[in-house]
Enzyme design. Structure first.
Site, PDB file in Angstrom:
ATOM      1  N   SER A  63     -19.798  55.435  -8.993  1.00 44.18           N
ATOM      2  CA  SER A  63     -20.050  54.236  -9.782  1.00 44.18           C
ATOM      3  C   SER A  63     -19.429  54.307 -11.171  1.00 44.18           C
ATOM      4  O   SER A  63     -19.131  53.274 -11.781  1.00 44.18           O
ATOM      5  CB  SER A  63     -21.556  54.001  -9.906  1.00 44.18           C
ATOM      6  OG  SER A  63     -22.198  55.144 -10.474  1.00 44.18           O
ATOM      7  N   GLY A  90     -22.745  55.169  -5.892  1.00 42.14           N
ATOM      8  CA  GLY A  90     -23.652  56.008  -5.117  1.00 42.14           C
ATOM      9  C   GLY A  90     -22.976  57.113  -4.348  1.00 42.14           C
ATOM     10  O   GLY A  90     -23.651  57.927  -3.695  1.00 42.14           O
ATOM     11  N   ASN A 114     -23.380  62.300  -8.599  1.00 41.54           N
ATOM     12  CA  ASN A 114     -24.521  62.036  -7.717  1.00 41.54           C
ATOM     13  C   ASN A 114     -25.002  63.293  -7.009  1.00 41.54           C
ATOM     14  O   ASN A 114     -26.195  63.424  -6.709  1.00 41.54           O
ATOM     15  CB  ASN A 114     -24.159  60.942  -6.711  1.00 41.54           C
ATOM     16  CG  ASN A 114     -24.048  59.586  -7.380  1.00 41.54           C
ATOM     17  OD1 ASN A 114     -24.926  59.169  -8.119  1.00 41.54           O
ATOM     18  ND2 ASN A 114     -22.943  58.901  -7.138  1.00 41.54           N
ATOM     19  N   ASP A 126     -29.941  51.728 -18.035  1.00 41.59           N
ATOM     20  CA  ASP A 126     -30.369  52.853 -17.190  1.00 41.59           C
ATOM     21  C   ASP A 126     -30.037  54.206 -17.811  1.00 41.59           C
ATOM     22  O   ASP A 126     -30.492  55.246 -17.329  1.00 41.59           O
ATOM     23  CB  ASP A 126     -29.759  52.746 -15.787  1.00 41.59           C
ATOM     24  CG  ASP A 126     -28.224  52.799 -15.768  1.00 41.59           C
ATOM     25  OD1 ASP A 126     -27.612  53.132 -16.800  1.00 41.59           O
ATOM     26  OD2 ASP A 126     -27.643  52.501 -14.712  1.00 41.59           O
ATOM     27  N   HIS A 131     -24.967  54.710 -16.844  1.00 42.51           N
ATOM     28  CA  HIS A 131     -23.673  54.054 -16.637  1.00 42.51           C
ATOM     29  C   HIS A 131     -23.145  53.476 -17.945  1.00 42.51           C
ATOM     30  O   HIS A 131     -23.867  52.784 -18.659  1.00 42.51           O
ATOM     31  CB  HIS A 131     -23.804  52.945 -15.588  1.00 42.51           C
ATOM     32  CG  HIS A 131     -24.154  53.451 -14.243  1.00 42.51           C
ATOM     33  ND1 HIS A 131     -25.460  53.515 -13.781  1.00 42.51           N
ATOM     34  CD2 HIS A 131     -23.372  53.957 -13.245  1.00 42.51           C
ATOM     35  CE1 HIS A 131     -25.464  54.013 -12.558  1.00 42.51           C
ATOM     36  NE2 HIS A 131     -24.212  54.296 -12.213  1.00 42.51           N
TER      37      HIS A 131
END
Length: 224
Positions: free
Chosen positions: A42, A79, A107, A188, A191
């Site tokens: 991402s 993801g 991730n 979040d 990002h």
């Protein structure tokens, strides 16, 4: 009465009226842009951002502003783990890239995947790219602190080790200058915002130039 002189004049007129071919050098097509595939998660794909704010778009814009004829292909999937990146490598290679930026592993770290598996997946990706003659920039990642010092050491160490083993250009931390800065991250905290992407591009740019210069030296292509 047809004379020799009239025949010669007719031949001359036919010759002059014929197609005028350009010299061979004028017919040569311009060189194709250098194609860079950005294989990532991402952080590459541009999660939460307008399409024109994603890392590949901003990087291409920065390189073109320097006069470099490049196309940066967005092969980021939100993801994705290193296993996911390996599974879709054929799709990325179908883009016929000359070079690759590999940004995978974030991730894996967040999910606490065994660093040995992460390293094995990345090693296979880099091996495939090497065999295809594609120059690589490895973008490193740092482990989250919640899995302990042993995990952190194993995870953080795998990126420079792989880059060295494969002779890749190495950029130590993809989120350098952005991680931990709330004003450069989305709510979040993971990002980057568009401004954060611009920081990433500015900081990784010297390493991308090195990648392009290596490619130019290997192929004989010219870059400003």
């Amino acid at each position: 009465m047809v004379t020799r002189r009239s025949v010669l004049l007719g031949c001359l007129c036919t010759f002059l009226a014929g197609p005028v071919l350009p010299p061979a050098w004028a017919a040569a097509p311009p060189p194709a842009p250098v194609r860079i595939v950005a294989l990532g998660d991402s952080l590459t794909a541009g999660y939460g951002l307008p399409a024109d704010a994603a890392f590949p778009v901003r990087l291409e814009r920065a390189l073109r502003a320097e006069g470099r004829d490049v196309r940066v292909i967005n092969a980021g999937v939100s993801g994705d783990t290193t296993a996911g990146g390996l599974a879709r490598l054929d799709w990325a290679l179908a883009e016929k890239p000359d070079l690759a930026i590999v940004e995978l592993g974030a991730n894996d770290g967040l999910r606490g995947i065994d660093p040995k598996l992460t390293e094995a997946n990345l090693d296979q990706i880099l091996t495939r790219l090497d065999k295809a003659g594609i120059g690589v920039l490895v973008a490193g990642m740092l482990a989250p602190p919640n899995y302990g010092k042993a995990f952190e050491s194993d995870f953080n160490g795998l990126f420079p080790r792989l880059a060295k083993a494969h002779g890749s250009v190495f950029y130590p931390f993809y989120l350098d200058g952005v991680a931990g800065h709330p004003d450069l991250n989305q709510p979040d905290g993971l990002h980057p915002t568009a401004a954060g992407i611009d920081v990433i591009v500015a900081r990784i740019l010297p390493s991308v130039r090195t990648l392009l210069d290596r490619h130019a030296a290997r192929t004989g292509a010219r870059h400003p």
